[in-house]
Design an enzyme around this catalytic site. Structure first.
Site, PDB file in Angstrom:
ATOM      1  N   GLU A   1     -14.686 -18.815   9.079  1.00  0.00           N
ATOM      2  CA  GLU A   1     -14.526 -18.508   7.666  1.00  0.00           C
ATOM      3  C   GLU A   1     -13.987 -19.716   6.914  1.00  0.00           C
ATOM      4  OE1 GLU A   1     -13.583 -13.798   7.498  1.00  0.00           O
ATOM      5  OE2 GLU A   1     -11.910 -15.011   8.166  1.00  0.00           O
TER       6      GLU A   1
ATOM      7  N   CYS B   1     -10.367 -24.223   1.822  1.00  0.00           N
ATOM      8  CA  CYS B   1      -9.647 -24.178   3.088  1.00  0.00           C
ATOM      9  C   CYS B   1     -10.712 -24.014   4.176  1.00  0.00           C
ATOM     10  CB  CYS B   1      -8.707 -22.967   3.028  1.00  0.00           C
ATOM     11  SG  CYS B   1      -7.826 -22.664   4.549  1.00  0.00           S
TER      12      CYS B   1
ATOM     13  N   CYS C   1      -8.921 -20.357  18.007  1.00  0.00           N
ATOM     14  CA  CYS C   1      -7.862 -21.365  18.119  1.00  0.00           C
ATOM     15  C   CYS C   1      -7.158 -21.167  19.445  1.00  0.00           C
ATOM     16  CB  CYS C   1      -6.862 -21.213  16.971  1.00  0.00           C
ATOM     17  SG  CYS C   1      -5.598 -22.515  16.926  1.00  0.00           S
TER      18      CYS C   1
ATOM     19  N   CYS D   1      -0.292 -18.974  18.325  1.00  0.00           N
ATOM     20  CA  CYS D   1       0.895 -18.631  17.535  1.00  0.00           C
ATOM     21  C   CYS D   1       0.857 -17.119  17.266  1.00  0.00           C
ATOM     22  CB  CYS D   1       0.925 -19.405  16.224  1.00  0.00           C
ATOM     23  SG  CYS D   1       0.877 -21.207  16.469  1.00  0.00           S
TER      24      CYS D   1
ATOM     25  N   CYS E   1      -0.219 -15.460  13.791  1.00  0.00           N
ATOM     26  CA  CYS E   1      -1.464 -15.896  13.148  1.00  0.00           C
ATOM     27  C   CYS E   1      -2.641 -15.109  13.712  1.00  0.00           C
ATOM     28  CB  CYS E   1      -1.660 -17.386  13.399  1.00  0.00           C
ATOM     29  SG  CYS E   1      -3.238 -18.025  12.785  1.00  0.00           S
TER      30      CYS E   1
ATOM     31  N   CYS F   1      -3.375 -17.594   4.339  1.00  0.00           N
ATOM     32  CA  CYS F   1      -2.994 -18.351   5.537  1.00  0.00           C
ATOM     33  C   CYS F   1      -2.811 -17.444   6.732  1.00  0.00           C
ATOM     34  CB  CYS F   1      -1.654 -19.046   5.329  1.00  0.00           C
ATOM     35  SG  CYS F   1      -1.747 -20.425   4.247  1.00  0.00           S
TER      36      CYS F   1
HETATM   37  N1  SAH Z   1      -3.611 -25.016  13.227  1.00  0.00           N
HETATM   38  C1  SAH Z   1      -3.189 -25.589  11.968  1.00  0.00           C
HETATM   39  C2  SAH Z   1      -3.900 -25.005  10.765  1.00  0.00           C
HETATM   40  C3  SAH Z   1      -3.874 -23.541  10.711  1.00  0.00           C
HETATM   41  S1  SAH Z   1      -3.382 -22.498   9.460  1.00  0.00           S
HETATM   42  C4  SAH Z   1      -1.712 -25.380  11.810  1.00  0.00           C
HETATM   43  O1  SAH Z   1      -1.141 -24.585  12.533  1.00  0.00           O
HETATM   44  O2  SAH Z   1      -1.105 -26.056  10.987  1.00  0.00           O
HETATM   45  C5  SAH Z   1      -2.523 -23.157   8.194  1.00  0.00           C
HETATM   46  C6  SAH Z   1      -1.094 -22.636   8.041  1.00  0.00           C
HETATM   47  O3  SAH Z   1      -0.997 -21.207   7.975  1.00  0.00           O
HETATM   48  C7  SAH Z   1      -0.224 -23.052   9.210  1.00  0.00           C
HETATM   49  O4  SAH Z   1       0.973 -23.568   8.699  1.00  0.00           O
HETATM   50  C8  SAH Z   1       0.002 -21.744   9.900  1.00  0.00           C
HETATM   51  O5  SAH Z   1       1.144 -21.764  10.692  1.00  0.00           O
HETATM   52  C9  SAH Z   1       0.096 -20.786   8.744  1.00  0.00           C
HETATM   53  N2  SAH Z   1      -0.022 -19.386   9.122  1.00  0.00           N
HETATM   54  C10 SAH Z   1      -0.622 -18.888  10.199  1.00  0.00           C
HETATM   55  N3  SAH Z   1      -0.526 -17.546  10.224  1.00  0.00           N
HETATM   56  C11 SAH Z   1       0.153 -17.207   9.116  1.00  0.00           C
HETATM   57  C12 SAH Z   1       0.554 -15.963   8.566  1.00  0.00           C
HETATM   58  N4  SAH Z   1       0.262 -14.814   9.167  1.00  0.00           N
HETATM   59  N5  SAH Z   1       1.227 -15.988   7.409  1.00  0.00           N
HETATM   60  C13 SAH Z   1       1.519 -17.148   6.781  1.00  0.00           C
HETATM   61  N6  SAH Z   1       1.159 -18.346   7.249  1.00  0.00           N
HETATM   62  C14 SAH Z   1       0.486 -18.383   8.405  1.00  0.00           C
END
Ligand code: SAH
Length: 397
Positions: A106, A119, A126, A130, A133, A357
């Site tokens: 997406e 974005c 991935c 985490c 996420c 995000c």
């Molecule tokens: N892998 C990269 C890019 C991914 S997403 C990274 O981790 O930086 C971009 C941002 O969204 C990252 O800072 C990630 O930690 C954040 N993110 C992921 N899940 C989220 C959520 N449920 N709520 C808010 N931010 C989130």
């Protein structure tokens, strides 16, 4: 556990067909020559690609007899839009793309009064796992090719130029690698994408360095490599906790590269570029939003060339976690600012279409048909924190 939706058209890990955007200019010229065409046709094709022209019939500077062959050979359609979902009166638009092998990714285009940001995803799935996420929950399917990543930005630029987003025709100004995937785990393809984004039109999208943001969990060797490239793109580090104990659980790769090492690498990047990096911090109620953690973070960052971007957690399915309540957010901001750390709170554009995000999962229904292209989670699918090899393509191993 809820039953997994039917796996429909499950992805095979196959390489996408050759595409001009994966090649150097010389390689593209050679490929065109192999088809018996003058090398300058490669430049013509590049112009059409970056202008978002996909229909050979519109490529009137190419002889009609060769348009089809040239586009089939060098501009194969790699991204098929399965669906757009809009929010914010159409100014936020999420697109679900199907890749050649059925994998789904997406991207989200967000139009603001002064800028338009897309974005983009750098991987299908991935491997960073985490727990807060959505993308991290199903593991890594595969790295995207450069052309598949670049294509998302090209499509967004075309959507803006064509006036598809309310507000009249406009220009794509920003790209953030904050969609699905860990960009620095797909280093060579992301590096190639950066080149395409920054190269002036018509051979690229002509974006400015500071309006391109690479966001990472903190793969230290890759941050160092990026530092050596001499690029000045914006670096964002997903910290989410100031202490190793908590960060080990929120960002599992922290067991390999600790908070101090990650910030040390980001500091070096900032000193080389002379520009602040961004520290991403998702505020999770009663998990990482305590006043003492704000103070700890403030202490950690006050002497660094960094600013904090707080993201109230966007809830994801199946997770028990929630965003911090407003008073806790305000307290957190106040403590960071009191420590002298520039701090902003990110708006949550697109959360009602699961486009904010961390909500990109590409696990959706298209016309009532389950099109979840994510393999059932298994031990091999998650990626192993600590065994990340930079840019190693699962296809090439
Ligand atoms: N892998 C990269 C890019 C991914 S997403 C990274 O981790 O930086 C971009 C941002 O969204 C990252 O800072 C990630 O930690 C954040 N993110 C992921 N899940 C989220 C959520 N449920 N709520 C808010 N931010 C989130």
């Amino acid at each position: 556990m809820t039953a997994l939706p039917l796996v429909f058209d499950a992805p095979r890990r196959t390489k996408p067909p050759r595409h001009l955007a994966d090649l150097t200019r010389e390689e593209a010229r050679a490929a065109v020559a192999e088809l018996g065409q003058p090398a300058f046709r490669a430049d013509q094709l590049a112009r059409h690609f970056y202008a978002g022209v996909a229909d050979p019939a519109l490529m009137t500077d190419l002889p009609a007899a060769v348009r089809g062959d040239l586009t089939a050979a060098l501009l194969p359609g790699l991204l098929t839009p399965l669906r757009h979902q809009s929010a914010d009166g159409g100014r936020t638009r999420k697109t679900l793309w199907r890749l050649h092998d059925g994998a789904l990714v997406e991207s989200v285009l967000m139009r603001y009064p002064e800028r338009a940001t897309v974005c983009i995803s750098s991987q299908a799935g991935c491997g960073m796992a985490c727990p807060f996420c959505a993308t991290g929950q199903s593991g890594l399917t595969r790295n995207l090719s450069a052309a598949e990543i670049i294509g998302q930005a090209v499509a967004a630029a075309a959507a803006m130029a064509n006036g598809e987003i309310p507000g009249g025709p406009g220009r794509l100004s920003n790209v953030v690698f904050m969609g699905m995937g860990e960009p620095l785990a797909n280093y060579p393809r992301v590096r190639k994408t950066l080149e395409a984004l920054l190269t002036p039109a018509p051979h690229g999208l002509g974006l400015s360095q500071r309006s391109v943001t690479v966001s990472t969990v903190g793969l230290v060797p890759a941050i160092r490599k990026l530092t050596e490239e001499g690029l000045n793109v914006t670096l964002a580090v997903s910290l989410h906790a100031p202490d190793d104990e908590l960060r080990n659980t929120l960002v599992p790769i922290n067991t390999r590269w600790k908070v101090g090492e990650v910030l040390g690498a980001a500091d070096d990047y900032a000193h080389r570029t002379g520009r602040r990096y961004s520290v991403e911090y998702a505020l999770i109620r009663d998990v990482n939003d305590q006043p003492f953690r704000a103070d700890l973070l403030g202490k950690l960052l006050s002497s660094r060339l960094a600013h904090v971007n707080l993201i109230p957690l966007n809830p994801t399915p199946g997770s028990p976690w929630d965003a911090s309540p407003l008073p806790a957010q305000r307290e957190f901001v106040a403590r960071l600012r009191a420590a002298g750390v520039p701090t902003t709170v990110r708006d949550t554009r697109g959360s009602d279409i699961d486009g904010a995000c961390g909500q990109l999962a590409a696990a959706d229904q298209v016309d009532g048909v389950p099109t979840v292209a994510l393999p059932a989670p298994g031990p091999g699918d998650r990626g192993t924190p600590g065994s990340v090899s930079l840019g190693a393509d699962p296809d090439e191993e």
